[in-house]
Design an enzyme around this catalytic site. Structure first.
Site, mmCIF file in Angstrom:
data_model
loop_
_atom_site.group_PDB
_atom_site.id
_atom_site.type_symbol
_atom_site.label_atom_id
_atom_site.label_comp_id
_atom_site.label_asym_id
_atom_site.label_seq_id
_atom_site.Cartn_x
_atom_site.Cartn_y
_atom_site.Cartn_z
ATOM 1 N N ASN A 16 2.707 -6.541 86.844
ATOM 2 C CA ASN A 16 3.121 -8.084 87.281
ATOM 3 C C ASN A 16 4.218 -8.516 86.770
ATOM 4 O O ASN A 16 5.368 -9.163 87.312
ATOM 5 C CB ASN A 16 2.115 -8.996 87.138
ATOM 6 C CG ASN A 16 1.132 -9.003 88.331
ATOM 7 O OD1 ASN A 16 1.421 -9.172 89.397
ATOM 8 N ND2 ASN A 16 -0.066 -8.579 87.910
ATOM 9 N N ARG A 67 -10.893 -17.943 67.168
ATOM 10 C CA ARG A 67 -10.033 -17.894 68.387
ATOM 11 C C ARG A 67 -9.033 -19.040 68.203
ATOM 12 O O ARG A 67 -7.733 -18.926 68.644
ATOM 13 C CB ARG A 67 -10.827 -18.269 69.661
ATOM 14 C CG ARG A 67 -10.475 -18.055 70.986
ATOM 15 C CD ARG A 67 -11.343 -18.315 71.930
ATOM 16 N NE ARG A 67 -12.445 -17.464 72.313
ATOM 17 C CZ ARG A 67 -12.145 -16.215 73.015
ATOM 18 N NH1 ARG A 67 -11.099 -16.045 73.261
ATOM 19 N NH2 ARG A 67 -13.086 -15.385 73.152
ATOM 20 N N MET A 92 -5.582 -11.062 78.737
ATOM 21 C CA MET A 92 -6.851 -10.779 78.999
ATOM 22 C C MET A 92 -7.741 -11.672 77.645
ATOM 23 O O MET A 92 -8.820 -11.117 77.533
ATOM 24 C CB MET A 92 -7.295 -9.235 78.706
ATOM 25 C CG MET A 92 -6.644 -8.657 79.847
ATOM 26 S SD MET A 92 -7.073 -9.055 81.789
ATOM 27 C CE MET A 92 -8.677 -8.430 81.883
ATOM 28 N N LEU A 95 -8.340 -18.578 76.531
ATOM 29 C CA LEU A 95 -7.412 -19.465 75.647
ATOM 30 C C LEU A 95 -8.214 -20.718 75.403
ATOM 31 O O LEU A 95 -8.887 -21.312 76.140
ATOM 32 C CB LEU A 95 -6.121 -19.901 76.267
ATOM 33 C CG LEU A 95 -5.288 -18.631 76.461
ATOM 34 C CD1 LEU A 95 -4.207 -18.772 77.835
ATOM 35 C CD2 LEU A 95 -4.759 -18.172 75.296
ATOM 36 N N ASN A 109 -1.259 -18.568 86.195
ATOM 37 C CA ASN A 109 -1.993 -17.238 85.828
ATOM 38 C C ASN A 109 -2.012 -16.650 87.326
ATOM 39 O O ASN A 109 -2.197 -17.142 88.319
ATOM 40 C CB ASN A 109 -3.379 -17.447 85.428
ATOM 41 C CG ASN A 109 -4.129 -16.425 85.138
ATOM 42 O OD1 ASN A 109 -3.697 -15.260 84.555
ATOM 43 N ND2 ASN A 109 -5.517 -16.422 85.589
ATOM 44 N N HIS A 111 -4.723 -14.060 89.105
ATOM 45 C CA HIS A 111 -6.019 -13.586 88.964
ATOM 46 C C HIS A 111 -6.321 -12.618 90.183
ATOM 47 O O HIS A 111 -5.996 -13.045 91.378
ATOM 48 C CB HIS A 111 -6.991 -14.709 89.113
ATOM 49 C CG HIS A 111 -8.448 -14.399 88.894
ATOM 50 N ND1 HIS A 111 -8.831 -13.681 87.703
ATOM 51 C CD2 HIS A 111 -9.421 -14.372 90.117
ATOM 52 C CE1 HIS A 111 -10.312 -13.514 87.931
ATOM 53 N NE2 HIS A 111 -10.583 -13.692 89.353
ATOM 54 N N THR A 143 -5.989 -24.298 83.605
ATOM 55 C CA THR A 143 -6.630 -25.569 82.975
ATOM 56 C C THR A 143 -7.678 -24.991 81.942
ATOM 57 O O THR A 143 -7.950 -23.489 82.021
ATOM 58 C CB THR A 143 -7.328 -26.143 84.146
ATOM 59 O OG1 THR A 143 -8.340 -25.321 84.928
ATOM 60 C CG2 THR A 143 -6.448 -27.051 84.921
ATOM 61 N N GLU A 176 -0.510 -9.049 94.569
ATOM 62 C CA GLU A 176 -0.002 -9.806 93.512
ATOM 63 C C GLU A 176 1.202 -9.625 93.064
ATOM 64 O O GLU A 176 2.134 -10.563 92.620
ATOM 65 C CB GLU A 176 -0.874 -9.122 91.976
ATOM 66 C CG GLU A 176 -2.324 -9.420 92.308
ATOM 67 C CD GLU A 176 -3.175 -8.689 91.029
ATOM 68 O OE1 GLU A 176 -2.704 -9.217 89.703
ATOM 69 O OE2 GLU A 176 -3.976 -8.150 91.206
#
Ligand code: GRF
Length: 219
Positions: A16, A67, A92, A95, A109, A111, A143, A176
């Protein structure tokens, strides 16, 4: 008008990113990828970025116990790249809300499903198992909840009788590679407006009628 600065976050192959770089070569494209960041040093997308003379960074998630700490380190690198837009292209990692809030309204993003169907992983396998006839991909604003942000654009592909995960994934990936550069280009050109959960794309053309799969032969 200066080109919008795009920072791409990725984890692996980087196809991508490659599609975005190819699209951004057009003189009319209003954005430029200025930085690629990966959470894995062996991500092939880093090599693609380097081949294009784009700055790269690695923030290894495995180096952080929490994290929150990984996201703070990642945010520092993203901020240093001074992006107008952050693009998650095969990134991957989930967040944290704090990271997402920092880039609210300027993080997209891609998907590999027609959201809200099949958020998360193994989308093609799950679509095949359910016997859906249309599958596809989505570009959406990010989001805090995973894969549920306002939808900018979607592309649908048929699920064919002989499909397996690989053939279906390839058909979706080809879309994509068109959808993500298009949506990023609209953002950079200032053509995207957010109205709550709904996104308006200025001067977008919409297809008439329905997408049917299978499409019955005339009787
Ligand atoms: C794409 O299918 C993307 O939608 C998903 O992960 C894949 C990344 O592919 N999130 P690539 O690294 O861009 O080739």
């Amino acid at each position: 008008m200066a080109l919008k600065r795009i920072t791409v976050l990725l984890s692996g192959r980087g196809s991508n990113l490659a599609a975005l770089l190819a699209a951004a070569r057009a003189p009319s494209y209003r954005g430029a990828v200025t930085h690629a960041i990966a959470n894995r040093p062996q991500a092939n997308g880093l090599a693609i970025a380097r081949d294009h003379g784009i700055a790269t960074s690695v923030v290894e998630h495995s180096a952080f116990a929490a994290r929150e700490d990984f996201d703070a380190a990642l945010a520092a690198v993203v901020d240093a790249s001074e992006p107008d837009l952050v693009v998650l292209a095969g990134f991957m990692r989930v967040l944290t809300p704090a990271f997402v809030a920092r880039y609210e309204g300027r993080m997209l993003n891609v998907h590999p499903s027609l959201l809200p169907a099949y958020p998360g992983l193994h989308t093609h396998r799950r679509a095949l198992a359910d016997g859906v006839r249309l599958h596809g991909c989505t570009v959406h604003f990010v989001t805090p909840s995973v894969d549920v942000g306002p939808i900018v654009a979607q592309a649908a592909v048929p699920v064919r009788d002989g499909d397996d995960e690989a053939t279906l994934a390839a058909r979706v990936l080809a879309e994509e590679h068109k959808l993500l550069p298009a949506a990023v280009g609209w953002f950079c050109a200032g053509r995207i407006a957010l109205h709550g959960r709904r996104v308006r794309v200025q001067d977008a053309r919409m297809p008439d009628g329905a997408l049917l799969a299978p499409f019955p032969a005339p009787t």
